[in-house]
Design an enzyme around this catalytic site. Structure first.
Site, PDB file in Angstrom:
ATOM      1  N   LYS A  76      28.523  41.939  46.153  1.00  0.00           N
ATOM      2  CA  LYS A  76      29.738  42.674  45.785  1.00  0.00           C
ATOM      3  C   LYS A  76      29.977  43.868  46.711  1.00  0.00           C
ATOM      4  O   LYS A  76      31.098  44.107  47.162  1.00  0.00           O
ATOM      5  CB  LYS A  76      29.642  43.124  44.315  1.00  0.00           C
ATOM      6  CG  LYS A  76      29.549  41.953  43.334  1.00  0.00           C
ATOM      7  CD  LYS A  76      29.616  42.394  41.891  1.00  0.00           C
ATOM      8  CE  LYS A  76      28.401  43.168  41.433  1.00  0.00           C
ATOM      9  NZ  LYS A  76      27.171  42.339  41.444  1.00  0.00           N
ATOM     10  N   THR A  77      28.938  44.626  46.981  1.00  0.00           N
ATOM     11  CA  THR A  77      29.088  45.765  47.891  1.00  0.00           C
ATOM     12  C   THR A  77      29.456  45.299  49.297  1.00  0.00           C
ATOM     13  O   THR A  77      30.317  45.883  49.963  1.00  0.00           O
ATOM     14  CB  THR A  77      27.797  46.594  47.932  1.00  0.00           C
ATOM     15  OG1 THR A  77      27.499  47.066  46.630  1.00  0.00           O
ATOM     16  CG2 THR A  77      27.942  47.782  48.877  1.00  0.00           C
ATOM     17  N   ASP A 121      31.448  51.027  42.106  1.00  0.00           N
ATOM     18  CA  ASP A 121      30.395  50.146  41.614  1.00  0.00           C
ATOM     19  C   ASP A 121      30.124  50.421  40.137  1.00  0.00           C
ATOM     20  O   ASP A 121      30.287  51.549  39.671  1.00  0.00           O
ATOM     21  CB  ASP A 121      29.118  50.356  42.433  1.00  0.00           C
ATOM     22  CG  ASP A 121      28.148  49.197  42.318  1.00  0.00           C
ATOM     23  OD1 ASP A 121      28.533  48.156  41.759  1.00  0.00           O
ATOM     24  OD2 ASP A 121      27.001  49.338  42.776  1.00  0.00           O
ATOM     25  N   THR A 170      28.529  44.207  36.770  1.00  0.00           N
ATOM     26  CA  THR A 170      27.599  43.164  36.368  1.00  0.00           C
ATOM     27  C   THR A 170      27.898  42.694  34.952  1.00  0.00           C
ATOM     28  O   THR A 170      27.306  41.733  34.484  1.00  0.00           O
ATOM     29  CB  THR A 170      26.147  43.684  36.431  1.00  0.00           C
ATOM     30  OG1 THR A 170      26.043  44.883  35.640  1.00  0.00           O
ATOM     31  CG2 THR A 170      25.758  44.003  37.869  1.00  0.00           C
ATOM     32  N   ARG A 229      19.557  39.015  47.992  1.00  0.00           N
ATOM     33  CA  ARG A 229      18.744  40.227  48.120  1.00  0.00           C
ATOM     34  C   ARG A 229      17.257  39.903  47.942  1.00  0.00           C
ATOM     35  O   ARG A 229      16.397  40.386  48.682  1.00  0.00           O
ATOM     36  CB  ARG A 229      19.174  41.283  47.106  1.00  0.00           C
ATOM     37  CG  ARG A 229      18.258  42.506  47.083  1.00  0.00           C
ATOM     38  CD  ARG A 229      18.735  43.555  46.111  1.00  0.00           C
ATOM     39  NE  ARG A 229      19.975  44.154  46.562  1.00  0.00           N
ATOM     40  CZ  ARG A 229      20.918  44.626  45.761  1.00  0.00           C
ATOM     41  NH1 ARG A 229      20.773  44.552  44.456  1.00  0.00           N
ATOM     42  NH2 ARG A 229      22.006  45.170  46.261  1.00  0.00           N
TER      43      ARG A 229
END
Length: 352
Positions: A76-77, A121, A170, A229
């Site tokens: 997302k970032t 965020d 999230t 990640r």
């Protein structure tokens, strides 16, 4: 290579945790793709977002507000930074927990440049007063700043330059409908397939100057819980093992040996995950058992078991949450190489 910087994960020290620690953030900055062409995975999201951005550029306008939802670590970032790069605009990054008052948001909005991208965020954790101010800012590009207190308070309208808000969450279900409806484009980020994670690992290995073969990348990808990640974190740990214990080249055998040292099994379960399953199976016969009892048996806090271990175990089909309590599935018995207890609660629920 596609990751987010902040999450609500409560166990950042876990090798298979999806929260980004300082080391992750430093490495991710170097590995992030710079445009949609480099971004791996999320095919539908990329295609749809590409159309939105191309159309905005053709009109000479700012892009619609974008809402990205999905689990931590899926990109997302990274996508927010790509949106800014594709639009040729600067980006401002903040988070919902950092905005506790409407004045905090007003200060950020009033300093935006025309066309700037504001990345917010964990948008669902923003305070309610700030959230209500954001409604008007997104729709009309203006905010009302309250000056004074009590009967003498005055609302001064403040015009804002057109900007693009990229919200990430999230927990999309926690967003109030009025806020969710103000986003022109909404996308949900899915977990990655092993083949996609292999591509992520090969790209990261090239950038990190690590030699890895196809089998080695496949082994790491299969234990990465569908999250880029985690794949990159495991790659770095396997790289360390290969440099110390071998010739620096990562093969399947090296990856297996390294991840055995780090206690990440072939399905991506770590010590905490296996501890929960072993307690459920060995101490309680597969369940059902209450969450608090299970947490005491594992020696962890209730919240740790519920928020950190359970989501992945449920997604993998190893554990089920039922009205009667937590229950192990037949797949859990098979994964740990145990024989189901005759007459256990899980047999009644799953027909084992």
């Amino acid at each position: 290579m596609n990751w987010d910087d902040t999450t609500e994960d409560t166990a950042p020290e876990r090798l298979v945790g999806s929260v980004a620690d300082r080391e992750d953030q430093a490495v991710e900055a170097a590995l992030r793709p710079k445009d949609l062409g480099e971004f791996i995975g999320q095919e539908k999201v990329r295609e749809q977002l590409d159309l939105v951005l191309r159309a905005a550029r053709a009109r000479g306008a700012t892009a619609d507000h974008v809402l990205l939802s999905g689990a931590p670590g899926l990109g997302k970032t990274t996508l927010s930074m790509i949106i800014a790069a594709e639009m040729g605009a600067p980006i401002r990054i903040t988070s919902g927990p950092a905005i506790q008052h409407a004045g905090d948001l007003a200060a950020i909005l009033s300093s935006l440049q025309e066309g700037e991208v504001l990345f917010l965020d964990e948008i669902h954790r923003m305070s309610r007063p700030a959230e209500e101010m954001l409604y008007m800012a997104m729709e009309d590009f203006r905010v009302d700043v309250i000056v004074g207190k009590g009967p003498g308070a005055t609302a001064i309208p403040l015009e804002l330059p057109p900007f693009t808000l990229v919200g990430a969450t999230t927990r999309a279900g926690l967003l109030p409908p009025p806020l969710r409806d103000r986003f022109g484009f909404t996308a949900h980020m899915e977990f990655y397939e092993p083949a996609e994670l292999q591509r992520v690992i090969h790209r990261s290995a090239d950038l990190l100057d690590v030699e890895i073969d196809t089998a080695g990348a496949a082994e790491i990808a299969g234990r990465s819980r569908g999250t880029p990640r985690i794949a990159n974190r495991l790659l770095r740990r396997v790289r360390d093992y290969a440099q110390v214990k071998a010739d620096g080249r990562i093969t399947r055998a090296i990856a297996e040996a390294a991840l055995k040292v780090y206690e990440v099994d072939d399905r991506g379960l770590d010590r905490l995950d296996r501890g929960v399953l072993e307690a459920l199976l060995k101490l309680f016969g597969g369940g059902p058992v209450g969450l608090s009892t299970l947490a005491v048996a594992v020696g962890e806090e209730r919240e740790t078991v519920e928020e950190v271990a359970e989501p992945f175990l449920v997604r993998e089909g190893l554990l089920a949450r039922t009205p009667r309590g937590r229950v192990a599935t037949p797949a859990a018995w098979a994964h740990l190489g145990l024989t189901p207890v005759q007459g256990s609660g899980q047999q009644d629920l799953f027909g084992a």
